[in-house]
Design a protein around this motif. Structure first.
Motif, PDB file in Angstrom:
ATOM      1  N   GLU A 428      -3.940   1.439   6.262  1.00 51.81           N
ATOM      2  CA  GLU A 428      -3.901   2.431   7.367  1.00 51.81           C
ATOM      3  C   GLU A 428      -2.499   2.907   7.536  1.00 51.81           C
ATOM      4  N   VAL A 429      -1.971   4.129   7.371  1.00 46.84           N
ATOM      5  CA  VAL A 429      -0.792   4.816   7.675  1.00 46.84           C
ATOM      6  C   VAL A 429      -0.816   6.024   8.707  1.00 46.84           C
ATOM      7  N   GLN A 430      -0.334   5.899  10.045  1.00 49.76           N
ATOM      8  CA  GLN A 430      -0.361   7.227  10.796  1.00 49.76           C
ATOM      9  C   GLN A 430      -1.747   7.421  10.965  1.00 49.76           C
ATOM     10  N   ASN A 431      -2.846   6.654  11.143  1.00 48.29           N
ATOM     11  CA  ASN A 431      -4.164   6.963  11.787  1.00 48.29           C
ATOM     12  C   ASN A 431      -4.960   7.635  10.495  1.00 48.29           C
ATOM     13  N   SER A 432      -4.220   7.413   8.988  1.00 50.63           N
ATOM     14  CA  SER A 432      -5.167   7.865   8.099  1.00 50.63           C
ATOM     15  C   SER A 432      -5.150   6.525   6.946  1.00 50.63           C
ATOM     16  N   ILE A 433      -6.482   6.600   6.480  1.00 48.12           N
ATOM     17  CA  ILE A 433      -6.763   5.587   5.565  1.00 48.12           C
ATOM     18  C   ILE A 433      -6.328   6.117   4.211  1.00 48.12           C
ATOM     19  N   HIS A 434      -5.442   5.242   3.452  1.00 48.77           N
ATOM     20  CA  HIS A 434      -4.901   5.319   1.887  1.00 48.77           C
ATOM     21  C   HIS A 434      -5.780   4.452   1.042  1.00 48.77           C
ATOM     22  N   THR A 435      -6.473   4.899   0.052  1.00 50.86           N
ATOM     23  CA  THR A 435      -7.457   4.099  -0.734  1.00 50.86           C
ATOM     24  C   THR A 435      -6.773   4.013  -2.245  1.00 50.86           C
ATOM     25  N   PHE A 436      -6.756   2.894  -2.873  1.00 51.64           N
ATOM     26  CA  PHE A 436      -6.415   2.654  -4.209  1.00 51.64           C
ATOM     27  C   PHE A 436      -7.213   1.995  -4.895  1.00 51.64           C
ATOM     28  N   SER A 437      -7.309   2.249  -6.299  1.00 52.58           N
ATOM     29  CA  SER A 437      -8.133   1.689  -7.121  1.00 52.58           C
ATOM     30  C   SER A 437      -7.055   1.179  -8.169  1.00 52.58           C
ATOM     31  N   VAL A 438      -7.563   0.296  -9.036  1.00 58.04           N
ATOM     32  CA  VAL A 438      -6.648  -0.329 -10.189  1.00 58.04           C
ATOM     33  C   VAL A 438      -6.104   0.844 -11.064  1.00 58.04           C
ATOM     34  N   GLY A 439      -4.772   0.965 -11.321  1.00 56.23           N
ATOM     35  CA  GLY A 439      -4.225   1.771 -12.074  1.00 56.23           C
ATOM     36  C   GLY A 439      -4.245   3.186 -11.561  1.00 56.23           C
ATOM     37  N   ASP A 440      -4.493   3.488 -10.056  1.00 50.21           N
ATOM     38  CA  ASP A 440      -4.593   4.755  -9.526  1.00 50.21           C
ATOM     39  C   ASP A 440      -3.480   5.661  -9.657  1.00 50.21           C
ATOM     40  N   SER A 441      -3.630   6.805 -10.209  1.00 51.19           N
ATOM     41  CA  SER A 441      -2.523   7.854 -10.183  1.00 51.19           C
ATOM     42  C   SER A 441      -2.877   8.953  -9.503  1.00 51.19           C
ATOM     43  N   ASN A 442      -3.952   8.930  -8.453  1.00 48.24           N
ATOM     44  CA  ASN A 442      -4.619  10.139  -7.831  1.00 48.24           C
ATOM     45  C   ASN A 442      -3.801  10.441  -6.517  1.00 48.24           C
ATOM     46  N   HIS A 443      -3.126   9.302  -6.075  1.00 51.01           N
ATOM     47  CA  HIS A 443      -2.340   9.547  -4.821  1.00 51.01           C
ATOM     48  C   HIS A 443      -1.538  10.524  -4.894  1.00 51.01           C
ATOM     49  N   ALA A 444      -1.104  11.388  -3.796  1.00 50.61           N
ATOM     50  CA  ALA A 444      -0.102  12.221  -3.838  1.00 50.61           C
ATOM     51  C   ALA A 444       1.309  11.560  -3.883  1.00 50.61           C
ATOM     52  N   GLU A 445       1.491  10.210  -3.799  1.00 48.70           N
ATOM     53  CA  GLU A 445       2.927   9.820  -3.932  1.00 48.70           C
ATOM     54  C   GLU A 445       3.151   8.740  -4.994  1.00 48.70           C
ATOM     55  N   SER A 446       1.925   8.853  -6.038  1.00 46.92           N
ATOM     56  CA  SER A 446       1.882   7.860  -6.904  1.00 46.92           C
ATOM     57  C   SER A 446       3.103   7.545  -7.516  1.00 46.92           C
ATOM     58  N   ASP A 447       4.023   8.531  -8.026  1.00 49.46           N
ATOM     59  CA  ASP A 447       5.257   8.400  -8.492  1.00 49.46           C
ATOM     60  C   ASP A 447       6.047   7.502  -8.005  1.00 49.46           C
ATOM     61  N   GLY A 448       6.203   7.700  -6.647  1.00 49.28           N
ATOM     62  CA  GLY A 448       7.071   6.958  -5.653  1.00 49.28           C
ATOM     63  C   GLY A 448       6.551   5.622  -5.570  1.00 49.28           C
ATOM     64  N   ILE A 449       5.333   5.332  -5.436  1.00 46.86           N
ATOM     65  CA  ILE A 449       4.836   3.934  -5.399  1.00 46.86           C
ATOM     66  C   ILE A 449       5.179   3.131  -6.562  1.00 46.86           C
ATOM     67  N   TYR A 450       4.577   3.709  -7.912  1.00 48.20           N
ATOM     68  CA  TYR A 450       4.895   2.889  -8.876  1.00 48.20           C
ATOM     69  C   TYR A 450       6.464   2.765  -9.296  1.00 48.20           C
ATOM     70  N   ALA A 451       7.436   3.645  -9.032  1.00 45.49           N
ATOM     71  CA  ALA A 451       8.763   3.329  -8.906  1.00 45.49           C
ATOM     72  C   ALA A 451       9.248   2.130  -7.908  1.00 45.49           C
ATOM     73  N   PHE A 452       8.642   2.155  -6.910  1.00 43.87           N
ATOM     74  CA  PHE A 452       8.970   1.143  -5.964  1.00 43.87           C
ATOM     75  C   PHE A 452       8.403  -0.041  -6.545  1.00 43.87           C
ATOM     76  N   LEU A 453       7.381  -0.046  -6.964  1.00 43.13           N
ATOM     77  CA  LEU A 453       6.724  -1.391  -7.531  1.00 43.13           C
ATOM     78  C   LEU A 453       7.516  -1.882  -8.794  1.00 43.13           C
ATOM     79  N   GLU A 454       8.026  -1.103  -9.756  1.00 35.82           N
ATOM     80  CA  GLU A 454       8.853  -1.509 -10.888  1.00 35.82           C
ATOM     81  C   GLU A 454      10.150  -2.263  -9.930  1.00 35.82           C
ATOM     82  N   GLU A 455      10.806  -1.676  -9.174  1.00 38.62           N
ATOM     83  CA  GLU A 455      11.816  -2.309  -8.339  1.00 38.62           C
ATOM     84  C   GLU A 455      11.369  -3.682  -7.947  1.00 38.62           C
ATOM     85  N   LEU A 456      10.235  -3.457  -7.216  1.00 38.22           N
ATOM     86  CA  LEU A 456       9.656  -5.007  -6.566  1.00 38.22           C
ATOM     87  C   LEU A 456       9.701  -5.815  -7.724  1.00 38.22           C
TER      88      LEU A 456
END
Length: 570
Positions: A428-456
């Motif tokens: 939950e982020v700012q009263n909105s529920i964000h859902t993810f499945s394995v290998g998900d690329s449907n999220h509007a910010e997928s590119d940023g999420i995967y880039a952050f994961l690579e850094e992590l």
């Protein structure tokens, strides 16, 4: 005479009634009503037949009496014979049909009713909602000329009870816009809905409205608040609510005990159990499931045995399959697999799938493949559709490198028509529920999420993280296994939560399936690297990750005992 009736001293009241020189309609109606309310319909009927004055209240007293005593046929006969009907008699008859779940006859009367009030509409909305016909309930709600807080509570509860949590919350938002005052029922229902979908931020906002309405300290709403915080991953705030509930009942105590147990704080759960006894609240079977689960999470085998034995000796509670499952889980997780099997053989009833599942989970933790196979065989016979157990056994085979058996499991699932439940995680982020499945690329910010994961991932490897590729149930190259693990839904949700939730606040992630061992290890490293508290809830328990460690005793923690708690409370 009414003083005697309030104390249910009917015989003395009847003596006074018989001595009255002049009896008016009120006297006759009072006696008839009180006989009916106390289930003495034969005496009520005799007085009714003798009554020289039968007004609408006399007839309605008989209709209500028959309904309260489950005699709908007699109630309808009297109702049809009434020379005059008022809104109370109509509502009583409709409510009788609704209570007996005969919505067809309730609907017929409602349509024929010439004098509907808010109670009439609310009764029908509640009836349709409780019978699962939420479309009809909503249709009546829309047509209703004047809604009150009970109307809103009924439609919100209807959506929640029929599994449509999002629509329930949307109706709550509309209720606030409409300016309607919330009652205890609406607050309780909405808080329960927030707990169902783990809408923590919205739950906190509703808590603020509860305080303003003055309901916080009551047991009814207080218990709902307590459960919401427990299920949304904030056990500290749950405890603060618990302290403020003025008259704690057994539900209050059970909720906090189970909450601490499910969050992995077994010692705190047991401390509250001892406090519960000092408060002279009698434990029930639900309490003992929480207590045994707390012992399991804390590895207190002998203490668990003591509590198990004390159930019948001290509290008169007969152990059921859930209690035995908790004990088998406790013994199995402690590595005492022989003791677990002996206890299972001593059960006064046949083990169910959950009990065998506890043994299978223990077998996986301790690598006992032969016992795991035996337990799985029994589960497949009892519940051939249970996909989770196929996966658990496959994990056991994969950890031993038995890829042929893994493929056989996959074939068996396909042949029996069993489909693996897709895993997904949400945050939950700012009263909105964000859902993810394995290998998900449907999220509007997928590119940023995967880039952050690579850094992590790079920082985690420098911190000593090694992918648990043995858990990938596919016989593929090592690099491919690492990539598959990297895209698990809980990692995506955790990464997004860290990116969006302000520093200093916990990141709460929820998953519909059990967290995998690799993700568990990875999130420990992530929590240390980013300096955040990460709370992850799966169907079994909460994991609290901080400074590179998790509060759970075993990484796998794949027991069934906490699922038993889900059946009782969550």
């Amino acid at each position: 005479m009414s003083g005697y009736l309030k104390k249910k001293r009917l015989e003395e009241a009847r003596q006074i009634f018989d001595r009255m020189p002049v009896r008016d309609a009120v006297s006759w109606n009072t006696m008839i009503t009180c006989y009916a309310q106390n289930g003495r319909m034969e005496e009520a009927r005799k007085l009714f037949e003798k009554s020289p004055i039968r007004d609408v209240f006399t007839w309605t007293a008989m209709v209500s009496g028959y309904i309260q005593n489950g005699q709908l046929h007699d109630a309808r006969r009297i109702f049809d014979e009434m020379p005059e009907k008022n809104v109370i008699s109509w509502n009583a008859m409709i409510a009788g049909y609704v209570q007996s779940k005969n919505m067809d006859l309730a609907g017929e009367l409602f349509e024929a009713m010439p004098c509907r009030n808010a109670s009439s509409w609310n009764t029908m909305i509640t009836g349709y909602a409780q019978s699962g016909d939420i479309a009809r309930a909503r249709n009546l709600f829309v047509k209703m000329p004047h809604r009150d807080c009970i109307s809103w509570a009924a439609i919100i509860a209807g959506y929640a009870q029929n599994g449509d949590s999002e629509e329930a919350l949307q109706m709550f938002v509309e209720m606030k816009r409409d300016g309607e005052r919330l009652n205890r029922s609406a607050f309780t229902c909405v808080l329960s809905t927030c707990a169902d979908i783990a809408a923590f931020e919205l739950g906190k906002q509703i808590h603020g409205r509860v305080v303003k309405a003055g309901y916080e300290f009551g047991c009814y709403v207080g218990n709902a608040l307590l459960a919401m915080y427990c299920r949304c991953g904030s056990i500290d705030e749950a405890y603060n609510v618990f302290k403020r509930i003025e008259d704690k009942d057994v539900v209050s105590w059970n909720t906090i005990i189970i909450g601490y147990a499910r969050h992995g704080f077994g010692e705190e759960a047991l401390k509250h159990f001892e406090s519960m006894k000092r408060a002279r609240i009698q434990p029930d079977e639900v309490t003992m499931v929480g207590v045994l689960s707390a012992c399991s999470h804390t590895g207190l085998v002998e203490r668990g045995r003591y509590y198990f034995d004390s159930m019948s000796q001290d509290y008169g509670i007969v152990a059921n399959s859930k209690h035995y499952t908790c004990m088998i889980d406790l013994l199995g997780r402690a590595g005492r697999l022989d003791d677990a099997q002996n206890l299972m053989r001593s059960m006064p009833f046949e083990p169910d799938a959950a009990t065998w599942g506890a043994l299978l989970g223990a077998s996986r933790i301790h690598g006992n493949t032969s016992l795991g196979e035996k337990a799985a065989e029994m589960i497949f016979a009892l519940e051939p559709w249970n996909s989770g157990m196929y996966v658990l056994l496959s994990n056991l085979y994969a950890s031993s490198g038995r890829w042929v058996d893994v493929r056989k499991m996959r074939s068996k699932m396909r042949d029996t028509g069993v489909n693996k439940i897709p895993g997904y995680s949400w945050v939950e982020v700012q009263n909105s529920i964000h859902t993810f499945s394995v290998g998900d690329s449907n999220h509007a910010e997928s590119d940023g999420i995967y880039a952050f994961l690579e850094e992590l991932d790079l920082r985690m490897k420098r911190d000593g993280y090694v992918s648990a590729t043995k858990l990938v149930l596919h016989d593929v190259e090592e690099e491919e296994k690492q990539h598959m693990l990297k895209c698990h839904s809980e990692k995506l949700a955790v990464a997004y939560g860290i990116m969006k939730i302000p520093s200093g606040r916990p990141v709460r992630v929820f998953k519909n399936l059990r967290v995998c061992e690799d993700c568990h290890t990875a999130i420990k490293h992530i929590a240390k690297i980013v300096g955040r508290l990460i709370i992850l809830r799966d169907p079994n328990r909460f994991h609290h990750f901080k400074d590179g460690v998790c509060n759970c005793e075993t990484i796998g923690d794949g027991n069934v005992c906490t699922i038993v708690i889900m059946n009782y409370f969550y």
